[in-house]
Design a protein around this motif. Structure first.
Motif, PDB file in Angstrom:
ATOM      1  N   TYR A   1      87.466  -4.553  27.690  1.00  0.00           N
ATOM      2  CA  TYR A   1      86.292  -3.908  27.322  1.00  0.00           C
ATOM      3  C   TYR A   1      86.341  -3.121  26.033  1.00  0.00           C
ATOM      4  O   TYR A   1      87.639  -2.393  25.910  1.00  0.00           O
ATOM      5  CB  TYR A   1      85.630  -3.141  28.381  1.00  0.00           C
ATOM      6  CG  TYR A   1      85.524  -3.973  29.582  1.00  0.00           C
ATOM      7  CD1 TYR A   1      84.279  -4.508  29.783  1.00  0.00           C
ATOM      8  CD2 TYR A   1      86.576  -4.362  30.483  1.00  0.00           C
ATOM      9  CE1 TYR A   1      84.139  -5.549  30.773  1.00  0.00           C
ATOM     10  CE2 TYR A   1      86.349  -5.332  31.612  1.00  0.00           C
ATOM     11  CZ  TYR A   1      84.960  -5.733  31.809  1.00  0.00           C
ATOM     12  OH  TYR A   1      84.596  -6.551  33.018  1.00  0.00           O
TER      13      TYR A   1
ATOM     14  N   TYR B   1      85.620   0.355  23.945  1.00  0.00           N
ATOM     15  CA  TYR B   1      85.063   1.793  24.183  1.00  0.00           C
ATOM     16  C   TYR B   1      83.944   2.200  24.803  1.00  0.00           C
ATOM     17  O   TYR B   1      83.744   3.058  25.610  1.00  0.00           O
ATOM     18  CB  TYR B   1      85.625   2.804  22.977  1.00  0.00           C
ATOM     19  CG  TYR B   1      87.015   2.932  22.641  1.00  0.00           C
ATOM     20  CD1 TYR B   1      87.975   2.581  23.311  1.00  0.00           C
ATOM     21  CD2 TYR B   1      87.308   3.345  21.267  1.00  0.00           C
ATOM     22  CE1 TYR B   1      89.284   2.576  22.733  1.00  0.00           C
ATOM     23  CE2 TYR B   1      88.489   3.434  20.785  1.00  0.00           C
ATOM     24  CZ  TYR B   1      89.477   2.980  21.541  1.00  0.00           C
ATOM     25  OH  TYR B   1      90.734   3.070  21.020  1.00  0.00           O
TER      26      TYR B   1
ATOM     27  N   LEU C   1      82.467  -0.041  26.684  1.00  0.00           N
ATOM     28  CA  LEU C   1      82.440  -0.981  27.936  1.00  0.00           C
ATOM     29  C   LEU C   1      81.632  -2.303  27.816  1.00  0.00           C
ATOM     30  O   LEU C   1      81.187  -2.752  28.632  1.00  0.00           O
ATOM     31  CB  LEU C   1      81.780  -0.320  29.194  1.00  0.00           C
ATOM     32  CG  LEU C   1      82.608   0.988  29.594  1.00  0.00           C
ATOM     33  CD1 LEU C   1      82.162   1.691  30.917  1.00  0.00           C
ATOM     34  CD2 LEU C   1      84.281   0.825  29.643  1.00  0.00           C
TER      35      LEU C   1
ATOM     36  N   ARG D   1      81.240  -5.646  34.252  1.00  0.00           N
ATOM     37  CA  ARG D   1      82.472  -4.487  33.903  1.00  0.00           C
ATOM     38  C   ARG D   1      83.293  -4.564  34.734  1.00  0.00           C
ATOM     39  O   ARG D   1      84.227  -3.857  34.862  1.00  0.00           O
ATOM     40  CB  ARG D   1      81.643  -3.242  33.568  1.00  0.00           C
ATOM     41  CG  ARG D   1      80.720  -3.255  32.697  1.00  0.00           C
ATOM     42  CD  ARG D   1      80.070  -1.889  32.257  1.00  0.00           C
ATOM     43  NE  ARG D   1      79.222  -1.778  31.146  1.00  0.00           N
ATOM     44  CZ  ARG D   1      78.571  -0.713  30.857  1.00  0.00           C
ATOM     45  NH1 ARG D   1      78.513   0.160  31.657  1.00  0.00           N
ATOM     46  NH2 ARG D   1      77.757  -0.641  29.594  1.00  0.00           N
TER      47      ARG D   1
ATOM     48  N   ASN E   1      88.136   5.458  28.822  1.00  0.00           N
ATOM     49  CA  ASN E   1      86.820   5.246  29.079  1.00  0.00           C
ATOM     50  C   ASN E   1      86.463   4.573  30.519  1.00  0.00           C
ATOM     51  O   ASN E   1      85.488   4.446  31.005  1.00  0.00           O
ATOM     52  CB  ASN E   1      86.262   4.672  27.966  1.00  0.00           C
ATOM     53  CG  ASN E   1      86.425   4.967  26.770  1.00  0.00           C
ATOM     54  OD1 ASN E   1      87.797   5.287  26.407  1.00  0.00           O
ATOM     55  ND2 ASN E   1      85.559   5.468  25.734  1.00  0.00           N
ATOM     56  N   TYR E   2      87.483   3.639  30.749  1.00  0.00           N
ATOM     57  CA  TYR E   2      87.197   2.643  32.031  1.00  0.00           C
ATOM     58  C   TYR E   2      87.635   3.413  33.322  1.00  0.00           C
ATOM     59  O   TYR E   2      86.920   3.054  34.450  1.00  0.00           O
ATOM     60  CB  TYR E   2      88.351   1.282  31.684  1.00  0.00           C
ATOM     61  CG  TYR E   2      87.680   0.402  32.693  1.00  0.00           C
ATOM     62  CD1 TYR E   2      86.848  -0.605  32.395  1.00  0.00           C
ATOM     63  CD2 TYR E   2      88.407   0.072  33.898  1.00  0.00           C
ATOM     64  CE1 TYR E   2      86.571  -1.666  32.999  1.00  0.00           C
ATOM     65  CE2 TYR E   2      88.197  -1.066  34.764  1.00  0.00           C
ATOM     66  CZ  TYR E   2      86.961  -1.777  34.258  1.00  0.00           C
ATOM     67  OH  TYR E   2      86.831  -3.028  35.266  1.00  0.00           O
TER      68      TYR E   2
ATOM     69  N   TYR F   1      83.939   2.553  35.954  1.00  0.00           N
ATOM     70  CA  TYR F   1      82.654   2.276  35.030  1.00  0.00           C
ATOM     71  C   TYR F   1      81.673   2.400  35.660  1.00  0.00           C
ATOM     72  O   TYR F   1      80.343   2.426  35.050  1.00  0.00           O
ATOM     73  CB  TYR F   1      82.863   0.970  34.327  1.00  0.00           C
ATOM     74  CG  TYR F   1      82.925  -0.270  35.478  1.00  0.00           C
ATOM     75  CD1 TYR F   1      82.176  -0.816  35.882  1.00  0.00           C
ATOM     76  CD2 TYR F   1      84.241  -0.239  35.988  1.00  0.00           C
ATOM     77  CE1 TYR F   1      82.303  -1.650  36.996  1.00  0.00           C
ATOM     78  CE2 TYR F   1      84.507  -1.487  36.803  1.00  0.00           C
ATOM     79  CZ  TYR F   1      83.580  -1.950  37.449  1.00  0.00           C
ATOM     80  OH  TYR F   1      83.801  -3.006  38.443  1.00  0.00           O
TER      81      TYR F   1
ATOM     82  N   ALA G   1      89.008   0.108  26.361  1.00  0.00           N
ATOM     83  CA  ALA G   1      88.608   1.094  27.331  1.00  0.00           C
ATOM     84  C   ALA G   1      89.625   1.357  28.376  1.00  0.00           C
ATOM     85  O   ALA G   1      89.756   2.445  28.782  1.00  0.00           O
ATOM     86  CB  ALA G   1      87.380   0.468  27.896  1.00  0.00           C
ATOM     87  N   ASP G   2      90.477   0.522  28.875  1.00  0.00           N
ATOM     88  CA  ASP G   2      91.444   0.597  29.667  1.00  0.00           C
ATOM     89  C   ASP G   2      92.715   1.038  29.280  1.00  0.00           C
ATOM     90  O   ASP G   2      93.653   1.297  29.999  1.00  0.00           O
ATOM     91  CB  ASP G   2      91.602  -0.626  30.803  1.00  0.00           C
ATOM     92  CG  ASP G   2      91.981  -1.802  30.264  1.00  0.00           C
ATOM     93  OD1 ASP G   2      91.887  -1.927  28.854  1.00  0.00           O
ATOM     94  OD2 ASP G   2      91.935  -2.616  30.809  1.00  0.00           O
TER      95      ASP G   2
END
Length: 534
Positions: A73, A75, A77, A162, A277-278, A430, A518-519
């Motif tokens: 993903y 940023y 998502l 997601r 972010n994740y 998420y 994101a992760d």
């Protein structure tokens, strides 16, 4: 079907374009250098090398380097290809079709196929703390051919697209597992995957070594020759290792928060908040509602009144956190409720509640004595525990702190249920259905499974709201359900939510392109490379 395939291909190209633009904007280099060893340092040793039955960060961090996910993903998502190259979701949200990457092989040479995908999801539903809720609506997974997996849902699951990151939903080799031996399978500690790194050695108590996968599907990645994962529970050791080059990178703020200002001023390391972010998290006090003391709501209310979150933000987090009174992290802006807690900081109210509950102060000023458990995965857990102990002493509760490593803590709290209350931190991820529901849904009280309904909380109205939000496709209705849920648990206090920490990755300047998804470092980091010394 042809229209659907073209639509899926268009979506794939759109997300690929977004990914490339995003990577450029995030400073990804156009000329990665090959070779070298990257040393990642973690705050505790993983209990397993595959994220099959735990959501502990050390396990996720290593699992994803070997066992990949269907997707990754950006940023924001938005989904991007990994083991799946394209996908379609039916208009009614009840069918997800994934088209898998051709030519991928497991590290032992066996071909990767849709059978592995179906087996992995069905197994995770039985073993993984979050997967039971995440995939609750998945009735079956069909595999019409070796490169197609079709998820059939009983009801829509608006969050599901997601859910397929490597650390959250690892795809495992069916040929090495059976459902009966999954938790004790040797592969959990000697993993075989499709990822960029091949497991080589686990020196217990010290380090893990992974070597470059020369046959990785995303050639010429990975760029580094070797990945070494070290672990130390001492933040001073982690700080010294990063400063001296004994470690190249650490994530989720690997040093003591009190050290950040000094290290930033020295200018020798790079600090980055991207790639978190994740997995937003919330630190909380969790009560065992089966414990005689904490069955009494008045006692829980008194403790809530004794907590000054503004002071906690400064004392524990040095400002690197956001206070929160609900289990939904402020980072999940759409879902997070800003409704104030009905139990504001008020020591007089706290003392009155304890008096009314029959816990009078003795001649030494102590009303009762109780043990507060915490694990040592993160130094802020200890600091939170010390802050809570100090706060409770002001209302006559003498708390004895009991620390333990992650494995011992998980057994005590989730298997033996031998605790009164504890300090811990849980990832929202998420979506609240995935990261929050597991802690409050009565069906997710699963003794022996870590990081599930720790309090043994049960409220039929909360169950109804959470289950409705699992399938609600109307964003406004779903938002209202989560807001109502937060209002209820704020009043009933199965736990007391404290703060959502800001996570910072700290790296040597030579480490490039480590957190492009994101992760971040919980992804497969296939694109990381080491810049030559000037």
């Amino acid at each position: 079907m042809q229209i659907k395939r073209l639509f899926g291909r268009a979506i794939y190209l759109l997300f690929l374009g977004i990914s490339l633009i995003s990577a450029a904007a995030q400073g990804a280099s156009t000329t990665p250098e090959k070779g070298g060893t990257l040393t990642l340092i973690l705050p505790s040793e993983p209990s397993s090398l595959v994220a099959l039955a735990t959501v502990a960060q050390p396990v996720i961090a290593v699992s994803s380097k070997v066992n990949e996910g269907l997707l990754t993903y950006d940023y924001d998502l938005n989904p991007l290809p990994q083991l799946a190259t394209s996908w379609e979701i039916s208009p009614d949200g009840k069918q997800y079709t994934f088209h898998l990457r051709k030519g991928v092989k497991w590290h032992d040479g066996q071909p990767f196929s849709a059978e592995d995908v179906a087996f992995s999801i069905n197994l995770l539903k039985k073993t993984h703390p979050r997967a039971k809720a995440t995939f609750a609506n998945v009735e079956s997974i069909e595999t019409p051919d070796a490169l197609t997996a079709v998820f059939k849902l009983s009801h829509p699951a608006p969050y599901l697209i997601r859910a397929f990151a490597a650390g959250e939903t690892p795809i495992l080799p069916k040929h090495l597992y059976t459902s009966d031996d999954a938790l004790k399978n040797p592969n959990n500690n000697h993993p075989v995957g499709t990822g960029p790194f091949i497991f080589e050695k686990w020196q217990r108590g010290s380090y893990i070594i992974y070597k470059r996968n020369p046959n990785y599907w995303d050639n010429p990645k990975p760029y580094i020759d070797q990945l070494v994962v070290k672990f130390s529970t001492d933040p001073v050791v982690r700080s010294l290792d990063l400063q001296t080059g004994q470690a190249d990178i650490g994530y989720r703020t690997p040093v003591a928060l009190s050290e950040l200002k000094r290290l930033k001023e020295k200018g020798e390391l790079v600090f980055d908040t991207k790639g978190n972010n994740y997995s937003y998290s919330v630190a909380s006090i969790h009560f065992n509602l089966d414990d005689k003391l904490f069955k009494d709501l008045r006692v829980r209310q008194a403790i809530a009144h004794a907590i000054n979150r503004k002071a906690l933000l400064n004392v524990v987090y040095f400002g690197y956190a956001t206070p929160t009174e609900t289990p939904v992290a402020p980072g999940l802006k759409t879902f997070h409720s800003t409704t104030p807690s009905p139990y504001e900081y008020d020591l007089a109210a706290a003392n009155k509640l304890l008096d009314d509950a029959g816990y009078k102060k003795g001649s030494d000023g102590v009303r009762l004595r109780v043990t507060l458990d915490y694990n040592t995965f993160d130094d802020t857990f200890r600091r939170n525990a010390e802050f809570v102990r100090s706060a409770l002493s002001r209302i006559g509760i003498a708390a004895t702190l009991r620390s333990q490593d992650l494995s011992t803590y998980a057994k005590r709290v989730f298997t033996d249920r031998d605790f009164a209350f504890s300090i811990d931190q849980y990832a929202n991820l998420y979506d609240p259905t995935v990261g929050v529901q597991r802690l409050y849904w009565s069906q997710n009280y699963r003794p022996g499974v870590p990081f599930t309904n720790i309090s043994h909380y049960s409220n039929p109205q909360v169950d109804k709201l959470l289950e409705a939000a699992q399938t609600e496709n109307d964003p406004q209705k779903r938002l209202a359900e989560f807001r109502q849920f937060q209002d209820i648990v704020q009043r009933e206090l199965p736990d007391i939510n404290l703060a959502s920490p800001q996570f910072i990755t700290i790296a040597n300047k030579r480490v490039q392109d480590h957190s492009l998804t994101a992760d971040g470092l919980e992804g497969n980091i296939s694109g990381v490379w080491l810049k030559s010394e000037p």
